[in-house]
Design a protein around this motif. Structure first.
Motif, mmCIF file in Angstrom:
data_model
loop_
_atom_site.group_PDB
_atom_site.id
_atom_site.type_symbol
_atom_site.label_atom_id
_atom_site.label_comp_id
_atom_site.label_asym_id
_atom_site.label_seq_id
_atom_site.Cartn_x
_atom_site.Cartn_y
_atom_site.Cartn_z
ATOM 1 N N MET A 1 7.747 -11.607 15.116
ATOM 2 C CA MET A 1 6.484 -11.365 14.433
ATOM 3 C C MET A 1 5.835 -12.706 14.106
ATOM 4 O O MET A 1 6.511 -13.700 13.883
ATOM 5 N N ALA A 2 4.555 -12.679 14.034
ATOM 6 C CA ALA A 2 3.811 -13.888 13.694
ATOM 7 C C ALA A 2 4.087 -14.283 12.245
ATOM 8 O O ALA A 2 4.411 -13.447 11.402
ATOM 9 N N ASP A 3 3.958 -15.573 11.953
ATOM 10 C CA ASP A 3 4.219 -16.067 10.593
ATOM 11 C C ASP A 3 3.295 -15.440 9.558
ATOM 12 O O ASP A 3 3.654 -15.328 8.385
ATOM 13 N N ASP A 4 2.099 -15.016 9.977
ATOM 14 C CA ASP A 4 1.138 -14.449 9.024
ATOM 15 C C ASP A 4 1.213 -12.921 8.941
ATOM 16 O O ASP A 4 0.386 -12.282 8.310
ATOM 17 N N HIS A 5 2.256 -12.322 9.557
ATOM 18 C CA HIS A 5 2.411 -10.861 9.521
ATOM 19 C C HIS A 5 2.672 -10.407 8.086
ATOM 20 O O HIS A 5 3.495 -10.979 7.376
ATOM 21 N N LEU A 6 1.986 -9.354 7.662
ATOM 22 C CA LEU A 6 2.114 -8.837 6.293
ATOM 23 C C LEU A 6 3.492 -8.220 6.075
ATOM 24 O O LEU A 6 3.941 -7.384 6.852
ATOM 25 N N VAL A 7 4.165 -8.650 5.020
ATOM 26 C CA VAL A 7 5.471 -8.115 4.655
ATOM 27 C C VAL A 7 5.403 -7.635 3.215
ATOM 28 O O VAL A 7 4.919 -8.345 2.339
ATOM 29 N N THR A 8 5.861 -6.416 2.981
ATOM 30 C CA THR A 8 5.941 -5.881 1.623
ATOM 31 C C THR A 8 7.404 -5.826 1.237
ATOM 32 O O THR A 8 8.215 -5.234 1.936
ATOM 33 N N GLU A 9 7.744 -6.432 0.115
ATOM 34 C CA GLU A 9 9.130 -6.419 -0.321
ATOM 35 C C GLU A 9 9.470 -5.082 -0.962
ATOM 36 O O GLU A 9 8.631 -4.435 -1.588
ATOM 37 N N PHE A 10 10.732 -4.682 -0.786
ATOM 38 C CA PHE A 10 11.192 -3.379 -1.234
ATOM 39 C C PHE A 10 10.961 -3.160 -2.729
ATOM 40 O O PHE A 10 10.551 -2.091 -3.157
ATOM 41 N N TRP A 11 11.214 -4.163 -3.547
ATOM 42 C CA TRP A 11 11.055 -4.013 -4.994
ATOM 43 C C TRP A 11 9.608 -3.691 -5.358
ATOM 44 O O TRP A 11 9.351 -2.986 -6.323
ATOM 45 N N GLN A 12 8.652 -4.194 -4.553
ATOM 46 C CA GLN A 12 7.240 -3.919 -4.828
ATOM 47 C C GLN A 12 6.906 -2.446 -4.606
ATOM 48 O O GLN A 12 6.102 -1.869 -5.338
ATOM 49 N N HIS B 1 2.982 -1.817 -4.672
ATOM 50 C CA HIS B 1 2.450 -1.871 -3.315
ATOM 51 C C HIS B 1 2.858 -0.599 -2.588
ATOM 52 O O HIS B 1 3.947 -0.073 -2.816
ATOM 53 N N LEU B 2 2.002 -0.106 -1.714
ATOM 54 C CA LEU B 2 2.357 1.057 -0.906
ATOM 55 C C LEU B 2 3.300 0.623 0.209
ATOM 56 O O LEU B 2 3.085 -0.414 0.832
ATOM 57 N N GLY B 3 4.312 1.403 0.449
ATOM 58 C CA GLY B 3 5.214 1.094 1.550
ATOM 59 C C GLY B 3 4.569 1.431 2.880
ATOM 60 O O GLY B 3 4.641 0.671 3.838
ATOM 61 N N ARG B 4 3.901 2.567 2.938
ATOM 62 C CA ARG B 4 3.227 3.014 4.155
ATOM 63 C C ARG B 4 1.872 3.583 3.759
ATOM 64 O O ARG B 4 1.721 4.189 2.710
ATOM 65 N N ASN B 5 0.914 3.407 4.629
ATOM 66 C CA ASN B 5 -0.421 3.959 4.389
ATOM 67 C C ASN B 5 -0.680 5.222 5.183
ATOM 68 O O ASN B 5 -1.595 5.972 4.882
ATOM 69 N N SER B 6 0.111 5.462 6.239
ATOM 70 C CA SER B 6 -0.055 6.663 7.057
ATOM 71 C C SER B 6 1.269 6.980 7.743
ATOM 72 O O SER B 6 2.190 6.162 7.758
#
Length: 76
Positions: free
Chosen positions: A1-12, A18-23
Motif C-alpha cells: 500500500m502507498a505510504d499515504d493510504h488511510l489506516v484506521t486503528e482498531f481502538w478508534q 472512527h467508522l471501521g467501514r462505510n459500506s
C-alpha cells in the motif's frame, strides 16, 4: 500500500471515534501485531457479536487428553 493510504486503528473503531467501514463494499483488515491485549479485546468483541446475533456454533478447541504433552494420541 502507498505510504499515504488511510489506516484506521482498531481502538478508534471500538471507541466510536472512527467508522471501521462505510459500506458493505469496504474491506476490513485487522492486524494487531503481537500486542496480546488487542488480540483479547478483538476476540471478546467478536464473541459478543456472535452471541448477540445468535450465529455460529461452539466447538472444543482444547482436546481432553490423558497426557497433555503427547499430542500424537490425537492421530488415532
Amino acid at each position: 500500500m502507498a505510504d499515504d493510504h488511510l489506516v484506521t486503528e482498531f481502538w478508534q473503531v471500538i471507541a466510536s471515534k472512527h467508522l471501521g467501514r462505510n459500506s458493505a463494499d469496504d474491506i476490513t483488515i485487522f492486524d494487531s501485531g503481537v500486542f496480546a491485549l488487542e488480540h483479547y479485546s478483538a476476540l471478546r468483541l467478536l464473541k459478543d457479536l456472535i452471541v448477540g446475533h445468535n450465529i455460529g456454533e461452539i466447538i472444543e478447541l482444547v482436546p481432553e487428553l490423558t497426557d497433555q504433552k503427547n499430542l500424537f494420541t490425537l492421530l488415532n
